[in-house]
Design a protein around this motif. Structure first.
Motif, PDB file in Angstrom:
ATOM      1  N   THR A 177       0.690  -1.007   0.180  1.00  0.00           N
ATOM      2  CA  THR A 177       0.042   0.109  -0.596  1.00  0.00           C
ATOM      3  C   THR A 177       0.592   1.226   0.021  1.00  0.00           C
ATOM      4  OG1 THR A 177      -1.242  -1.374   1.598  1.00  0.00           O
ATOM      5  CG2 THR A 177      -2.226   1.275   0.883  1.00  0.00           C
ATOM      6  N   LEU A 178       2.347   1.463   0.926  1.00  0.00           N
ATOM      7  CA  LEU A 178       3.204   2.502   1.071  1.00  0.00           C
ATOM      8  C   LEU A 178       3.590   2.560  -0.593  1.00  0.00           C
ATOM      9  CD1 LEU A 178       3.845   2.290   4.671  1.00  0.00           C
ATOM     10  CD2 LEU A 178       1.955   3.211   3.818  1.00  0.00           C
ATOM     11  N   ALA A 179       3.910   1.267  -1.477  1.00  0.00           N
ATOM     12  CA  ALA A 179       4.712   1.201  -2.348  1.00  0.00           C
ATOM     13  C   ALA A 179       3.749   1.650  -3.162  1.00  0.00           C
ATOM     14  CB  ALA A 179       5.695   0.361  -2.915  1.00  0.00           C
ATOM     15  N   ALA A 180       2.314   1.663  -2.977  1.00  0.00           N
ATOM     16  CA  ALA A 180       1.854   2.189  -4.317  1.00  0.00           C
ATOM     17  C   ALA A 180       1.517   3.513  -3.841  1.00  0.00           C
ATOM     18  CB  ALA A 180       0.371   1.297  -4.544  1.00  0.00           C
ATOM     19  N   ALA A 181       1.145   4.208  -2.711  1.00  0.00           N
ATOM     20  CA  ALA A 181       0.733   5.342  -2.943  1.00  0.00           C
ATOM     21  C   ALA A 181       2.423   6.822  -3.012  1.00  0.00           C
ATOM     22  CB  ALA A 181       0.974   5.746  -1.685  1.00  0.00           C
ATOM     23  N   ALA A 182       3.401   5.754  -2.931  1.00  0.00           N
ATOM     24  CA  ALA A 182       4.858   6.379  -3.256  1.00  0.00           C
ATOM     25  C   ALA A 182       5.010   6.049  -4.254  1.00  0.00           C
ATOM     26  CB  ALA A 182       5.979   5.583  -2.604  1.00  0.00           C
ATOM     27  N   ALA A 183       4.270   5.578  -5.193  1.00  0.00           N
ATOM     28  CA  ALA A 183       4.847   5.678  -6.369  1.00  0.00           C
ATOM     29  C   ALA A 183       3.778   6.460  -7.435  1.00  0.00           C
ATOM     30  CB  ALA A 183       4.433   3.838  -7.406  1.00  0.00           C
ATOM     31  N   LEU A 242       5.603  14.582   0.302  1.00  0.00           N
ATOM     32  CA  LEU A 242       5.571  14.304  -1.548  1.00  0.00           C
ATOM     33  C   LEU A 242       4.954  14.981  -1.448  1.00  0.00           C
ATOM     34  CD1 LEU A 242       4.459  10.364  -2.068  1.00  0.00           C
ATOM     35  CD2 LEU A 242       6.575  11.459  -2.486  1.00  0.00           C
ATOM     36  N   GLY A 243       3.945  15.988  -0.477  1.00  0.00           N
ATOM     37  CA  GLY A 243       3.437  16.606  -0.555  1.00  0.00           C
ATOM     38  C   GLY A 243       1.677  16.986  -0.987  1.00  0.00           C
ATOM     39  N   ARG A 244       1.181  15.414  -0.574  1.00  0.00           N
ATOM     40  CA  ARG A 244      -0.094  15.024  -0.308  1.00  0.00           C
ATOM     41  C   ARG A 244      -0.331  14.871   0.862  1.00  0.00           C
ATOM     42  NH1 ARG A 244       0.291  10.584  -5.114  1.00  0.00           N
ATOM     43  NH2 ARG A 244      -1.819  10.462  -5.136  1.00  0.00           N
ATOM     44  N   HIS A 245      -1.831  14.804   0.592  1.00  0.00           N
ATOM     45  CA  HIS A 245      -2.706  14.367   1.765  1.00  0.00           C
ATOM     46  C   HIS A 245      -3.375  13.238   1.685  1.00  0.00           C
ATOM     47  CE1 HIS A 245      -5.114  16.900  -0.503  1.00  0.00           C
ATOM     48  NE2 HIS A 245      -6.463  16.422   0.157  1.00  0.00           N
ATOM     49  N   VAL A 246      -4.140  12.700   2.482  1.00  0.00           N
ATOM     50  CA  VAL A 246      -4.842  11.930   2.660  1.00  0.00           C
ATOM     51  C   VAL A 246      -6.440  12.540   2.764  1.00  0.00           C
ATOM     52  CG1 VAL A 246      -6.500   9.626   3.792  1.00  0.00           C
ATOM     53  CG2 VAL A 246      -3.874   9.600   3.870  1.00  0.00           C
ATOM     54  N   ALA A 247      -7.536  11.785   2.025  1.00  0.00           N
ATOM     55  CA  ALA A 247      -8.521  13.048   1.224  1.00  0.00           C
ATOM     56  C   ALA A 247      -9.571  11.989   2.707  1.00  0.00           C
ATOM     57  CB  ALA A 247      -9.401  12.517   0.303  1.00  0.00           C
ATOM     58  N   ARG A 248     -10.392  12.606   3.791  1.00  0.00           N
ATOM     59  CA  ARG A 248     -11.545  12.479   4.368  1.00  0.00           C
ATOM     60  C   ARG A 248     -12.919  12.493   4.153  1.00  0.00           C
ATOM     61  NH1 ARG A 248      -7.964   9.876   8.120  1.00  0.00           N
ATOM     62  NH2 ARG A 248      -6.127  10.656   8.391  1.00  0.00           N
ATOM     63  N   HIS A 249     -13.575  11.288   3.917  1.00  0.00           N
ATOM     64  CA  HIS A 249     -15.006  10.525   3.133  1.00  0.00           C
ATOM     65  C   HIS A 249     -15.532  10.421   4.071  1.00  0.00           C
ATOM     66  CE1 HIS A 249     -13.347  12.856  -0.727  1.00  0.00           C
ATOM     67  NE2 HIS A 249     -12.846  11.595  -0.436  1.00  0.00           N
ATOM     68  N   GLY A 250     -17.108  10.787   4.149  1.00  0.00           N
ATOM     69  CA  GLY A 250     -17.603  10.002   5.188  1.00  0.00           C
ATOM     70  C   GLY A 250     -18.513  10.765   6.987  1.00  0.00           C
ATOM     71  N   PRO A 251     -18.864   9.788   7.536  1.00  0.00           N
ATOM     72  CA  PRO A 251     -19.581  10.651   8.707  1.00  0.00           C
ATOM     73  C   PRO A 251     -18.379  10.776   9.676  1.00  0.00           C
ATOM     74  CG  PRO A 251     -20.256   8.366   8.544  1.00  0.00           C
ATOM     75  CD  PRO A 251     -19.570   8.541   7.175  1.00  0.00           C
ATOM     76  N   SER A 274      -2.218   1.489  11.921  1.00  0.00           N
ATOM     77  CA  SER A 274      -1.776   1.467  11.606  1.00  0.00           C
ATOM     78  C   SER A 274       0.012   2.265  10.473  1.00  0.00           C
ATOM     79  CB  SER A 274      -0.203   0.747  12.194  1.00  0.00           C
ATOM     80  OG  SER A 274       1.210   0.447  12.049  1.00  0.00           O
ATOM     81  N   THR A 275      -0.931   1.673   9.711  1.00  0.00           N
ATOM     82  CA  THR A 275      -1.008   0.993   7.741  1.00  0.00           C
ATOM     83  C   THR A 275      -1.546   3.270   7.465  1.00  0.00           C
ATOM     84  OG1 THR A 275      -1.230  -0.884   8.062  1.00  0.00           O
ATOM     85  CG2 THR A 275      -0.990   0.923   5.730  1.00  0.00           C
ATOM     86  N   MET A 276      -2.466   3.622   7.700  1.00  0.00           N
ATOM     87  CA  MET A 276      -2.526   4.608   7.775  1.00  0.00           C
ATOM     88  C   MET A 276      -1.866   5.990   8.369  1.00  0.00           C
ATOM     89  SD  MET A 276      -5.252   4.458   5.311  1.00  0.00           S
ATOM     90  CE  MET A 276      -5.827   6.250   5.415  1.00  0.00           C
ATOM     91  N   VAL A 277      -1.221   5.489   9.370  1.00  0.00           N
ATOM     92  CA  VAL A 277      -0.036   6.812  10.135  1.00  0.00           C
ATOM     93  C   VAL A 277       1.033   6.838   9.077  1.00  0.00           C
ATOM     94  CG1 VAL A 277       1.080   6.906  12.054  1.00  0.00           C
ATOM     95  CG2 VAL A 277      -1.347   6.289  11.909  1.00  0.00           C
ATOM     96  N   ASP A 278       1.169   5.752   8.905  1.00  0.00           N
ATOM     97  CA  ASP A 278       2.603   5.714   7.500  1.00  0.00           C
ATOM     98  C   ASP A 278       2.078   6.553   6.548  1.00  0.00           C
ATOM     99  OD1 ASP A 278       3.836   4.367   9.795  1.00  0.00           O
ATOM    100  OD2 ASP A 278       4.305   2.382   8.799  1.00  0.00           O
ATOM    101  N   LEU A 279       1.139   6.264   5.802  1.00  0.00           N
ATOM    102  CA  LEU A 279       0.786   6.442   4.321  1.00  0.00           C
ATOM    103  C   LEU A 279       0.630   8.036   4.554  1.00  0.00           C
ATOM    104  CD1 LEU A 279      -0.704   6.278   1.789  1.00  0.00           C
ATOM    105  CD2 LEU A 279      -2.581   5.905   2.891  1.00  0.00           C
ATOM    106  N   GLU A 280       0.228   8.490   6.323  1.00  0.00           N
ATOM    107  CA  GLU A 280      -0.311   9.672   6.429  1.00  0.00           C
ATOM    108  C   GLU A 280       1.143  10.964   6.105  1.00  0.00           C
ATOM    109  OE1 GLU A 280      -2.235  10.242   9.429  1.00  0.00           O
ATOM    110  OE2 GLU A 280      -4.451  10.283   8.165  1.00  0.00           O
ATOM    111  N   ARG A 281       1.959   9.924   5.956  1.00  0.00           N
ATOM    112  CA  ARG A 281       3.899  10.496   6.525  1.00  0.00           C
ATOM    113  C   ARG A 281       4.048  10.448   5.207  1.00  0.00           C
ATOM    114  NH1 ARG A 281       5.196   6.861  11.859  1.00  0.00           N
ATOM    115  NH2 ARG A 281       4.406   8.611  13.383  1.00  0.00           N
ATOM    116  N   ILE A 282       4.068   9.389   4.376  1.00  0.00           N
ATOM    117  CA  ILE A 282       4.912   9.597   3.092  1.00  0.00           C
ATOM    118  C   ILE A 282       3.591  10.438   2.377  1.00  0.00           C
ATOM    119  CG2 ILE A 282       4.855   7.754   1.220  1.00  0.00           C
ATOM    120  CD1 ILE A 282       5.465   4.885   3.037  1.00  0.00           C
ATOM    121  N   LEU A 283       3.075  10.073   2.256  1.00  0.00           N
ATOM    122  CA  LEU A 283       2.275  11.077   1.454  1.00  0.00           C
ATOM    123  C   LEU A 283       2.630  12.360   1.586  1.00  0.00           C
ATOM    124  CD1 LEU A 283      -1.294   9.830   1.108  1.00  0.00           C
ATOM    125  CD2 LEU A 283       0.026   9.823  -0.738  1.00  0.00           C
ATOM    126  N   ALA A 284       3.208  13.473   3.027  1.00  0.00           N
ATOM    127  CA  ALA A 284       3.134  14.193   3.282  1.00  0.00           C
ATOM    128  C   ALA A 284       4.294  15.188   3.235  1.00  0.00           C
ATOM    129  CB  ALA A 284       3.507  14.480   5.156  1.00  0.00           C
TER     130      ALA A 284
END
Length: 103
Positions: free
Chosen positions: A43-49, A92-101, A80-90
């Motif tokens: 998941t993290l590799a896909a985001a980085a790519a 790269l100058g990107r962010h996790v989109a938040r949707h839903g309630p 834990s994956t989401m925390v790591d994902l947010e760090r990688i995206l930061a």
């Protein structure tokens, strides 16, 4: 150059399902006898790519899931994956989109 590798003229969003390329590695089983251990790093590799989304299976008790139990993450693994994902995206100058309630 392969047509699959050629840059497109328009940027299209892309999503990945990291559990599919994880495969069913019989020599590297996780505690749940599946491939969930490979989902977070893929998941993290896909985001980085450059992937714009990921499709993850999450279950309170993956061993009792009726579908895709071998690739499902526990809630804690997902967090834990989401925390790591947010760090990688930061980085790269990107962010996790938040949707839903709970956005």
């Amino acid at each position: 150059m392969s047509p699959h590798c050629r840059p497109s003229r328009w940027r299209r969003p892309s999503s990945r399902s990291p559990s599919r390329p994880a495969g069913n590695w019989s020599c590297c089983r996780s505690a749940r006898s599946g491939r969930a251990f490979a989902v977070p790093p893929l998941t993290l590799a896909a985001a980085a790519a450059g992937a714009d989304g990921a499709i993850l299976d999450v279950h309170i008790d993956p061993s009792s899931a009726l579908c895709d139990a071998d690739q499902a993450l526990t809630v804690e693994e997902f967090k834990s994956t989401m925390v790591d994902l947010e760090r990688i995206l930061a980085v790269l100058g990107r962010h996790v989109a938040r949707h839903g309630p709970h956005a």
